[in-house]
Design a protein around this motif. Structure first.
Motif, PDB file in Angstrom:
ATOM      1  N   PRO A   1      32.559 -26.773   9.722  1.00 24.78           N
ATOM      2  CA  PRO A   1      32.131 -25.401  10.037  1.00 24.78           C
ATOM      3  C   PRO A   1      30.876 -24.984   9.282  1.00 24.78           C
ATOM      4  CG  PRO A   1      34.507 -25.482   9.761  1.00 24.78           C
ATOM      5  CD  PRO A   1      33.978 -26.819   9.320  1.00 24.78           C
ATOM      6  N   LEU A   2      30.783 -25.380   7.998  1.00 23.69           N
ATOM      7  CA  LEU A   2      29.585 -25.063   7.221  1.00 23.69           C
ATOM      8  C   LEU A   2      28.383 -25.819   7.779  1.00 23.69           C
ATOM      9  CD1 LEU A   2      28.120 -23.795   4.810  1.00 23.69           C
ATOM     10  CD2 LEU A   2      28.940 -25.695   3.400  1.00 23.69           C
ATOM     11  N   PHE A   3      28.592 -27.078   8.172  1.00 20.66           N
ATOM     12  CA  PHE A   3      27.509 -27.854   8.780  1.00 20.66           C
ATOM     13  C   PHE A   3      26.970 -27.136  10.014  1.00 20.66           C
ATOM     14  CE2 PHE A   3      26.102 -30.770  12.076  1.00 20.66           C
ATOM     15  CZ  PHE A   3      25.132 -31.523  11.419  1.00 20.66           C
ATOM     16  N   MET A   4      27.865 -26.618  10.855  1.00 24.90           N
ATOM     17  CA  MET A   4      27.425 -25.929  12.070  1.00 24.90           C
ATOM     18  C   MET A   4      26.677 -24.647  11.726  1.00 24.90           C
ATOM     19  SD  MET A   4      28.257 -27.966  14.476  1.00 24.90           S
ATOM     20  CE  MET A   4      27.958 -26.954  15.940  1.00 24.90           C
ATOM     21  N   ASP A   5      27.138 -23.932  10.699  1.00 22.80           N
ATOM     22  CA  ASP A   5      26.418 -22.739  10.247  1.00 22.80           C
ATOM     23  C   ASP A   5      24.998 -23.089   9.823  1.00 22.80           C
ATOM     24  OD1 ASP A   5      28.485 -20.911  10.610  1.00 22.80           O
ATOM     25  OD2 ASP A   5      29.274 -21.165   8.586  1.00 22.80           O
ATOM     26  N   MET A   6      24.881 -24.170   9.064  1.00 23.86           N
ATOM     27  CA  MET A   6      23.562 -24.587   8.562  1.00 23.86           C
ATOM     28  C   MET A   6      22.676 -25.105   9.693  1.00 23.86           C
ATOM     29  SD  MET A   6      23.600 -24.360   5.074  1.00 23.86           S
ATOM     30  CE  MET A   6      22.960 -25.732   4.127  1.00 23.86           C
ATOM     31  N   LEU A   7      23.304 -25.761  10.678  1.00 28.60           N
ATOM     32  CA  LEU A   7      22.545 -26.257  11.822  1.00 28.60           C
ATOM     33  C   LEU A   7      22.003 -25.096  12.657  1.00 28.60           C
ATOM     34  CD1 LEU A   7      21.587 -28.660  13.540  1.00 28.60           C
ATOM     35  CD2 LEU A   7      23.758 -28.524  14.788  1.00 28.60           C
ATOM     36  N   ILE A   8      22.796 -24.050  12.822  1.00 34.23           N
ATOM     37  CA  ILE A   8      22.337 -22.873  13.567  1.00 34.23           C
ATOM     38  C   ILE A   8      21.133 -22.236  12.876  1.00 34.23           C
ATOM     39  CG2 ILE A   8      22.983 -20.507  14.234  1.00 34.23           C
ATOM     40  CD1 ILE A   8      25.845 -21.668  14.748  1.00 34.23           C
ATOM     41  N   LEU A   9      21.148 -22.206  11.544  1.00 37.81           N
ATOM     42  CA  LEU A   9      19.982 -21.698  10.811  1.00 37.81           C
ATOM     43  C   LEU A   9      18.752 -22.564  11.072  1.00 37.81           C
ATOM     44  CD1 LEU A   9      21.551 -20.782   7.325  1.00 37.81           C
ATOM     45  CD2 LEU A   9      20.940 -19.222   9.192  1.00 37.81           C
ATOM     46  N   TRP A  10      18.965 -23.875  11.137  1.00 35.56           N
ATOM     47  CA  TRP A  10      17.858 -24.792  11.427  1.00 35.56           C
ATOM     48  C   TRP A  10      17.312 -24.538  12.836  1.00 35.56           C
ATOM     49  CZ3 TRP A  10      17.032 -28.743  15.012  1.00 35.56           C
ATOM     50  CH2 TRP A  10      15.941 -29.582  14.757  1.00 35.56           C
ATOM     51  N   LEU A  11      18.195 -24.333  13.786  1.00 36.93           N
ATOM     52  CA  LEU A  11      17.780 -24.068  15.168  1.00 36.93           C
ATOM     53  C   LEU A  11      17.011 -22.750  15.280  1.00 36.93           C
ATOM     54  CD1 LEU A  11      21.006 -25.296  16.965  1.00 36.93           C
ATOM     55  CD2 LEU A  11      18.721 -26.301  17.210  1.00 36.93           C
TER      56      LEU A  11
END
Length: 325
Positions: free
Chosen positions: A246-256
Motif C-alpha cells: 500500500p505504501l508503494f502504491m502511495d509513493m507510485l501515485i506521487l511519482w505519477l
C-alpha cells in the motif's frame, strides 16, 4: 511541553488558552482529527497548563506539577489507551474507581482517552454516566480520528475541538530543520496530515527503501518491462516488503503526479525532484493522457489491495500500464 512548542493548530491553542485565562475550562473535550496532527501533544500541553503553578494560560515546564505531567507520574492525571483492539468497560470502571478518591492540592482530576472511538458499547455507556455525574472537578479529553464514531450523547456533552492537517510548507520546514533528508521529507509530508506522522514515515525502516524501489520499477518498466516484472516479484510481491505494498502504491501515485506535472512543463515542487532529468525525458515520450490513465489505474488497484487482491497480479498490471502495453 508548552502550547507554543507544538507547530500549527493555532485555532485549537486559542480555544484552550482562552478557557484557561477566563477560568471556563470545559468538563470534556473531543480532540478529533487525523493521525499526526498533534492531538496527543496538545492534550499533554493542556494538562501541564491546567496543573502548572506558575503560568495561567500555558505550562512553565519547570514547576513540580509540570514535570510530573511530562514524566507521566502526576497522581491526578490518568492516560488510557485501548487494551488490545478496544477500550473495554473494565478500564472505564477502574478509571471511575480512581476518580472516587480525593484529588490533590489542585482539586482537579483529569483523564485522557486515546483512540476513544474504539470504546466498546458497554464502555461508552459507562463513560457517558461518568460524564453526566462526575464525583469531583474533572476534565476529560477524548482523542479520536473520527469524532462522529462516538455516541451522540457523548458528543453532545463535550466540546468539539477539530484538528486540521498542517500546512505542507510548515511540515517541510520543521523536518528539514531537524536534519531529515529532503528526498524523504517531500513524499512524507504529502502522505501525512501532520509533522508527527510525517516524521514517523521518514524514520520508518522501509520508507527510503520503498522510495528507491518506486524509482527502480518505474525506470525498468519504461525501458525493460520483463526485468521490472522479475524485480517486482523478487523485491516486493514475494518478499518481506509485501506488507509495504500500500505504501508503494502511495509513493507510485506521487511519482505519477510528477510525470503529469512534467508533461505540463512544471518543474517546481516535484516530489522526486532529484530524478527530474530522466523523468522529464520519459514524461515527454508519452501523451499526458497516458500518465493520467496510469494514475487512475494506480488508485483503482490501491482500492483492490484493501480487498485482498493478488499482489503479484496488481504489480504486473500496473507495470504494463506504465509501459503502455
Amino acid at each position: 511541553m508548552s502550547f507554543q512548542s507544538i507547530p500549527g493548530q493555532e485555532r485549537v491553542k486559542r480555544i484552550l488558552q482562552n478557557s484557561l485565562r477566563t477560568d471556563k475550562v470545559s468538563h470534556a473535550y473531543i480532540f478529533t482529527g487525523q493521525h499526526g496532527t498533534g492531538r496527543r501533544q496538545m492534550a499533554l500541553a493542556f494538562a501541564q497548563a491546567l496543573y502548572c503553578k506558575v503560568r495561567v494560560d500555558d505550562a512553565c515546564g519547570e514547576c513540580l506539577d509540570c514535570r510530573k505531567v511530562e514524566h507521566g507520574n502526576h497522581p491526578d492525571l490518568h492516560w488510557l489507551k485501548p487494551d488490545g483492539a478496544s477500550i473495554k468497560i473494565d478500564q472505564i470502571r477502574e478509571l471511575q474507581k480512581q476518580f472516587s478518591y480525593r484529588a490533590g492540592v489542585s482539586g482537579l482530576k483529569m483523564y485522557v482517552l486515546e483512540n476513544a472511538e474504539t470504546m466498546t458499547v458497554q464502555a461508552a455507556n459507562s463513560l457517558l454516566k461518568f460524564l453526566e455525574e462526575p464525583t469531583s472537578r474533572v476534565v476529560a479529553i477524548l482523542i479520536t480520528e473520527n469524532g462522529n464514531a462516538l455516541l451522540p450523547t457523548i458528543r453532545s456533552r463535550s466540546q468539539w475541538v477539530p484538528f486540521v492537517p498542517l500546512s505542507r510548507e510548515l511540515m517541510v520546514a520543521t523536518l528539514l530543520a531537524e536534519g531529515h533528508p529532503a528526498v524523504l521529507v517531500h513524499p512524507a509530508v504529502r502522505l501525512a496530515a501532520g509533522t508527527e506522522a510525517a516524521r514517523e514515515l521518514v524514520l520508518g525502516n522501509r520508507f527510503a527503501e520503498i522510495r528507491s524501489l518506486v524509482i527502480q520499477l518505474a525506470r525498468e518498466s519504461l525501458t525493460r518491462l520483463p526485468t521490472s516484472m522479475l524485480t517486482a516479484q523478487q523485491k516486493l510481491a514475494k518478499s518481506e516488503l509485501s506488507d509495504q505494498l500500500p505504501l508503494f502504491m502511495d509513493m507510485l501515485i506521487l511519482w505519477l503526479k510528477d510525470m503529469v506535472q512534467l508533461c505540463l512543463g512544471y518543474h517546481d515542487e516535484l516530489v522526486y525532484a532529484d530524478q527530474t532529468d530522466w523523468m522529464n525525458g520519459q514524461a515527454l515520450n508519452y501523451d499526458m493522457k497516458h500518465w493520467v490513465r496510469c494514475m487512475e489505474l494506480a488508485i483503482e488497484l490501491q482500492k483492490r489491495l484493501r480487498f485482498h487482491a493478488n499482489p503479484q497480479l496488481v504489480l504486473e498490471k500496473m507495470l504494463m500500464q506504465l509501459k503502455g502495453v
